[in-house]
Write a protein that holds these residues in place. Structure first.
Motif, PDB file in Angstrom:
ATOM      1  N   LEU A 130       0.829  -1.205   0.000  1.00 14.99           N
ATOM      2  CA  LEU A 130       0.000   0.000   0.000  1.00 14.99           C
ATOM      3  C   LEU A 130       0.863   1.255   0.000  1.00 14.99           C
ATOM      4  O   LEU A 130       0.564   2.217  -0.708  1.00 14.99           O
ATOM      5  N   SER A 131       1.934   1.236   0.756  1.00 17.41           N
ATOM      6  CA  SER A 131       2.844   2.393   0.783  1.00 17.41           C
ATOM      7  C   SER A 131       3.458   2.646  -0.585  1.00 17.41           C
ATOM      8  O   SER A 131       3.536   3.791  -1.042  1.00 17.41           O
ATOM      9  N   ILE A 132       3.893   1.591  -1.243  1.00 16.54           N
ATOM     10  CA  ILE A 132       4.488   1.748  -2.569  1.00 16.54           C
ATOM     11  C   ILE A 132       3.444   2.240  -3.566  1.00 16.54           C
ATOM     12  O   ILE A 132       3.710   3.146  -4.371  1.00 16.54           O
ATOM     13  N   ALA A 133       2.250   1.655  -3.508  1.00 15.53           N
ATOM     14  CA  ALA A 133       1.194   2.055  -4.444  1.00 15.53           C
ATOM     15  C   ALA A 133       0.803   3.516  -4.251  1.00 15.53           C
ATOM     16  O   ALA A 133       0.665   4.263  -5.224  1.00 15.53           O
ATOM     17  N   ILE A 134       0.641   3.940  -3.027  1.00 18.87           N
ATOM     18  CA  ILE A 134       0.275   5.333  -2.761  1.00 18.87           C
ATOM     19  C   ILE A 134       1.425   6.261  -3.138  1.00 18.87           C
ATOM     20  O   ILE A 134       1.211   7.319  -3.739  1.00 18.87           O
ATOM     21  N   GLY A 135       2.627   5.858  -2.816  1.00 11.33           N
ATOM     22  CA  GLY A 135       3.786   6.685  -3.150  1.00 11.33           C
ATOM     23  C   GLY A 135       3.941   6.890  -4.644  1.00 11.33           C
ATOM     24  O   GLY A 135       4.184   7.998  -5.117  1.00 11.33           O
ATOM     25  N   LEU A 136       3.784   5.829  -5.408  1.00  5.88           N
ATOM     26  CA  LEU A 136       3.908   5.955  -6.856  1.00  5.88           C
ATOM     27  C   LEU A 136       2.710   6.667  -7.470  1.00  5.88           C
ATOM     28  O   LEU A 136       2.842   7.414  -8.433  1.00  5.88           O
TER      29      LEU A 136
END
Length: 123
Positions: free
Chosen positions: A95-101
């Motif tokens: 989720l962190s990677i998805a939101i960050g990207l």
């Protein structure tokens, strides 16, 4: 010759184990009922991604009920708790990677606006 003592000990241990097993089964069945009820309520609410949220909530309630039932029948819940930690950690990182990207352009624009405001205040 007939090993009656061994048979008596076996039945005593079986009789002492059955109430714990019944408690564990009742706990899992109640957890299933609660999970199904919560899942249906989430789906009926009509919110975005209701199916996915309902399925995740159902899984979580079932998982918790099984984790609570295992010690009742004498099984150490360490492994199942470790698996839950890995699942939660994986979801958090994903989720962190998805939101960050997904939000990198929006965050860059917000940062530019903020820096412009700071420069105007200093001037």
């Amino acid at each position: 010759m007939l090993e009656i003592n061994a048979l008596i000990l076996f039945f005593q241990s079986l009789v002492s184990f059955l109430p714990k097993l019944i408690e564990a089964v009742i706990l899992v069945v109640v957890g299933y009922a609660i999970g199904e009820y919560v899942r249906e309520q989430i789906i009926r609410s009509g919110i975005s991604y209701a199916e996915s949220i309902g399925a995740f909530t159902f899984f979580l309630v079932i998982y918790i009920s099984v984790a609570l039932a295992l010690p009742l029948i004498g099984i150490d819940p360490f492994l199942i708790n470790a698996i839950l930690l890995v699942i939660i950690g994986s979801l958090g990182v994903g989720l962190s990677i998805a939101i960050g990207l997904g939000l990198k352009d929006i965050v860059a624009q917000m940062a530019k606006k903020y820096l412009r405001k700071l420069k105007k205040k200093k001037s």
